[in-house]
Enzyme design. Structure first.
Site, PDB file in Angstrom:
ATOM      1  CD  GLU A 268      -3.110  -0.981   2.160  1.00 23.37           C
ATOM      2  OE1 GLU A 268      -2.851  -0.472   3.259  1.00 23.37           O
ATOM      3  OE2 GLU A 268      -4.240  -1.424   1.858  1.00 23.37           O
ATOM      4  CG  ASP A 341      -7.967  -5.530   4.730  1.00 27.18           C
ATOM      5  OD1 ASP A 341      -7.537  -5.752   5.865  1.00 27.18           O
ATOM      6  OD2 ASP A 341      -7.812  -4.441   4.146  1.00 27.18           O
ATOM      7  CD  GLU A 363      -1.939  -7.470  11.162  1.00 32.01           C
ATOM      8  OE1 GLU A 363      -0.747  -7.630  10.814  1.00 32.01           O
ATOM      9  OE2 GLU A 363      -2.637  -6.530  10.740  1.00 32.01           O
ATOM     10  CD  GLU A 369      -9.970  -1.079   8.007  1.00 32.86           C
ATOM     11  OE1 GLU A 369      -9.062  -1.666   8.622  1.00 32.86           O
ATOM     12  OE2 GLU A 369      -9.827  -0.622   6.856  1.00 32.86           O
TER      13      GLU A 369
HETATM   14  O1  GCW Z   1      -7.332  -2.781   6.061  1.00 29.79           O
HETATM   15  C1  GCW Z   1      -6.386  -1.885   5.575  1.00 29.79           C
HETATM   16  C2  GCW Z   1      -6.712  -0.579   6.209  1.00 29.79           C
HETATM   17  C3  GCW Z   1      -5.536   0.354   6.308  1.00 29.79           C
HETATM   18  C4  GCW Z   1      -4.395  -0.389   6.987  1.00 29.79           C
HETATM   19  C5  GCW Z   1      -4.042  -1.594   6.140  1.00 29.79           C
HETATM   20  C6  GCW Z   1      -2.945  -2.436   6.783  1.00 29.79           C
HETATM   21  C7  GCW Z   1      -2.726   0.444   8.489  1.00 29.79           C
HETATM   22  O2  GCW Z   1      -7.765   0.012   5.499  1.00 29.79           O
HETATM   23  O3  GCW Z   1      -5.927   1.474   7.047  1.00 29.79           O
HETATM   24  O4  GCW Z   1      -3.272   0.429   7.213  1.00 29.79           O
HETATM   25  O5  GCW Z   1      -5.168  -2.420   6.003  1.00 29.79           O
HETATM   26  O6  GCW Z   1      -3.303  -3.378   7.474  1.00 29.79           O
HETATM   27  O7  GCW Z   1      -1.782  -2.162   6.594  1.00 29.79           O
END
Ligand code: GCW
Length: 688
Positions: A268, A341, A363, A369
């Site tokens: 990212e 995710d 993790e 979120e």
């Molecule tokens: O789920 C996504 C989130 C990001 C986050 C990323 C990650 C810290 O939207 O905000 O960044 O994962 O886990 O690195």
């Protein structure tokens, strides 16, 4: 007269304060009901805490004596302990402290305390990851600002209040067996490694230490350039290696028991070894070598994906599997529970169990979120239990994710687990009073990954809602409070899956806020893999992401028999159906309904469940203090409205493709699709 009025007001203020329940004390509300004598020949800060906790929380026999004994015993591992009604034995002072909390918890919840039972932790490293930024904001935090960072205060000597908060935080963590905190966001600021900030890290570590909480930090891979002024951050460059070595030495001078680094690299937009043509192993090993002499570890995240790949779900596996066996033994690959995710439901990441020569740690995301922020009541323990119990089949039947990561199957040097924290400066720490249960559940599962969610919920409810008048938990309270509230918690995650994204749907949120529905959301120019249509693939033919052999073939990353099971639409569990298959709207489901009707039923069931939770909560009013009752009631109302928005938005949007009526037995939508799309449903949801 005036005086009487004054006295009366004063008394009522005191009374209100006495009975005020702002949630700040979490599950640690026990007060002693008897005297105890604590015998212990050892002295240390940690033992001192254990003694104090026993004295202030003792609920056993009045006048009892309890012995704390540090004595090596082979059956006791790491910071485990042996517990008897009148003795706690361990190899370490920290084990004594954990034994103390176990004893007090059992006393309060009425669980038996048998003679000489050994309790060992499932994982050696049990950390919270704080996505806290140095300016005090928290990425994906919904409970106020950071307890650690504040741009005005970072470089000043910590105040008494700040230290008190850190201490309360450390105590809460220790009480559920957690032993590590990563203090800052994985999207790390390079300033983290500057002298001023490291000084504050030391201050925090000093407060956390007596409670057995080790301090870790997240680091930015390009720090040698950004902080050190070097020309490169190439992990194989000698000047870079020296810079990290020196930095690590500087840290250990300040924090002698420093835990190590957490790294989000080549992910990212974060810099990483790939920027220099190097691999994840090159990057992680360089840091691991610097930490090794001091006993530190590197937790290297496997959360990687790029827009070029046709299926985001496959990428972490593709990138990391070829590196299996190339990592140093003090590197642990930190893998999110699902391959995409932290979605409301995903199959487990195929990396679990597949990497056999590398330490791998799960993790989990405690902060909600993707599960309604601090507004929705969602007990995440059931979701984590589902993950931990998932069978990977990597070493035959019974190779669960739990056993593949806790050292039962593979001989990893370190075993670990991480949870992305949901706490902030809010008085009740978590925003929602029930979100505290998720912090609690994470700690308990990190300690014992075989615990069940009903057991955890049971403990948490007793510890959190017990009050003085209920000290001897009554039948009335059990029947009318404990049982219905536990049932609500147990059903809450499935309810959320149903009203948000049932049957394997995933990532259909509106915008980056990840709160409300947005199956339509795809602004011009946006990366396709950041937009919901990429994930649901709805069209006039049907809906779902084809990950079978004839699609993206993500199924092949799973060990048999899972690969075949997921690949075949007839054997694929319906909870993952649209994750693995693109199916026609007329597809016949096990219930006999067609797929479209089934989707409608799930959304409706989810919404109705929340309405039921409202009734459950209203019925328990007399058992809860006014403050927490009202707050939860109000949050449930929002959740209910938002679940309605989810149902209406998704059904009305998908209906444009299915061209079928919503089954007439179900309640009709109450919102207009246009309205939801135009105003961006997230904002409507939040405002409501
Ligand atoms: O789920 C996504 C989130 C990001 C986050 C990323 C990650 C810290 O939207 O905000 O960044 O994962 O886990 O690195």
């Amino acid at each position: 007269m005036k005086r009487t009025l004054f006295t009366l007001t004063l008394v009522s203020v005191i009374l209100v304060n006495l009975f005020a329940e702002d949630g700040h004390n979490l599950w640690l509300r026990n007060k002693n009901t008897g005297n105890v004598t604590v015998v212990c020949s050892e002295k240390s800060a940690t033992i001192g805490i254990a003694v104090q906790e026993l004295k202030q929380g003792w609920q056993g026999m009045d006048g009892a004596t309890i012995t704390l004994k540090i004595k090596k015993d082979k059956a006791i591992k790491n910071d485990g302990f042996k517990l008897s009604p009148t003795q706690i034995q361990s190899n370490t002072p920290l084990g004594i402290l954990y034994g103390t909390y176990e004893l007090l918890r059992r006393q309060q919840t009425g669980e038996p305390i048998e003679d000489k039972v050994v309790y060992n932790p499932s994982y050696e490293v049990r950390t919270l990851n704080h996505w806290d930024n140095l300016d005090g904001t928290i990425e994906r935090g919904y409970a106020g600002h950071s307890i650690f960072w504040d741009k005005e205060k970072n470089l000043l000597t910590p105040t008494v209040q700040e230290k008190l908060r850190w201490k309360e935080y450390a105590r809460a963590n220790a009480s559920i067996g957690l032993n590590g905190s990563v203090l800052n966001n994985v999207n790390a600021s390079p300033d983290m490694l500057t002298a001023g900030i490291l000084k504050r890290v030391k201050e925090i570590a000093d407060v956390l230490r007596p409670y057995g909480i080790k301090t870790y930090i997240s680091v930015k891979f390009s720090s040698p350039v950004l902080t050190g002024g070097l020309k490169t951050s190439d992990p194989l460059d000698p000047t870079v290696i020296k810079w990290w070595n020196d930095k690590v030495k500087e840290i250990y001078k300040l924090v002698p028991d420093f835990g190590g680094f957490l790294v989000k690299a080549s992910s990212e937009g974060q810099p990483g070894p790939q920027d220099f043509g190097r691999t994840h192993a090159d990057g992680a090993n360089m840091l691991a070598d610097a930490l090794k002499p001091f006993g530190g570890i590197v937790m290297w995240r496997a959360f990687v994906y790029s827009p070029s790949d046709k299926d985001r779900a496959k990428q972490a596996y593709n990138e990391f599997m070829p590196l299996d066996g190339q990592f140093r033994d003090n590197v642990i690959i930190q893998v999110k529970n699902g391959p995409i995710d932290f979605q409301p439901r995903e199959p487990f990441s195929p990396l679990f169990g597949a990497m056999k020569k590398t330490s791998v740690m799960p993790e989990l995301q405690i902060t909600q979120e993707y599960l309604g922020h601090s507004i929705h009541l969602v007990f995440l323990s059931t979701m984590w239990e589902e993950l931990l119990k998932s069978d990977t089949y990597q070493q035959g039947e019974g190779s669960t994710v739990a056993r593949c990561t806790d050292g039962s199957i593979y001989n990893q040097k370190y075993t670990a687990i991480a949870g992305v924290s949901n706490i902030g400066l809010d008085t009740n720490w978590c925003g929602h009073d029930f979100a505290q249960a998720n912090w609690y559940a994470f700690g308990r599962l990190a300690w014992n990954n075989q615990l069940t969610s009903p057991e955890i919920a049971d403990e948490w409810i007793k510890l959190t809602f017990e009050n003085d008048s209920l000290r001897n938990i009554t039948t009335d309270w059990t029947e009318n409070f404990l049982i219905p509230v536990k049932q609500m918690m147990m059903q809450s995650r499935e309810a959320a899956v149903n009203y948000m994204m049932p049957l394997g749907l995933h990532h259909i949120f509106s915008a980056n806020e990840h709160y409300g529905p947005g199956p339509w959301w795809a602004p011009k120019g946006m990366r396709a893999d950041w937009t919901p249509p990429y994930y649901h693939q709805a069209d006039s033919q049907g809906i779902g992401f084809d990950r079978t052999h004839s699609g993206s073939d993500a199924v092949s990353q799973y060990h048999e028999p899972l690969c075949s099971q997921f690949n075949d639409v007839k054997t694929c569990p319906e909870i993952y159906l649209l994750w693995f298959h693109h199916l026609s709207w007329d597809y016949k489901m096990k219930s006999g309904r067609n797929l479209w009707d089934e989707i409608c039923y799930h959304y409706d069931t989810g919404l109705n469940k929340v309405r039921e939770f409202q009734k459950t909560w209203d019925k328990v009013e007399k058992y809860v203090d006014v403050e927490r009752f009202k707050k939860v009631q109000c949050k449930l109302r929002s959740q209910s409205r938002n679940a309605q928005i989810w149902k209406d938005a998704c059904l009305l949007y998908f209906q444009q493709f299915s061209k079928k009526p919503i089954p007439y037995k179900l309640e009709r939508p109450v919102y207009e699709l246009d309205e939801l799309m135009k105003n961006d449903s997230i904002r409507i949801s939040k405002a409501n």
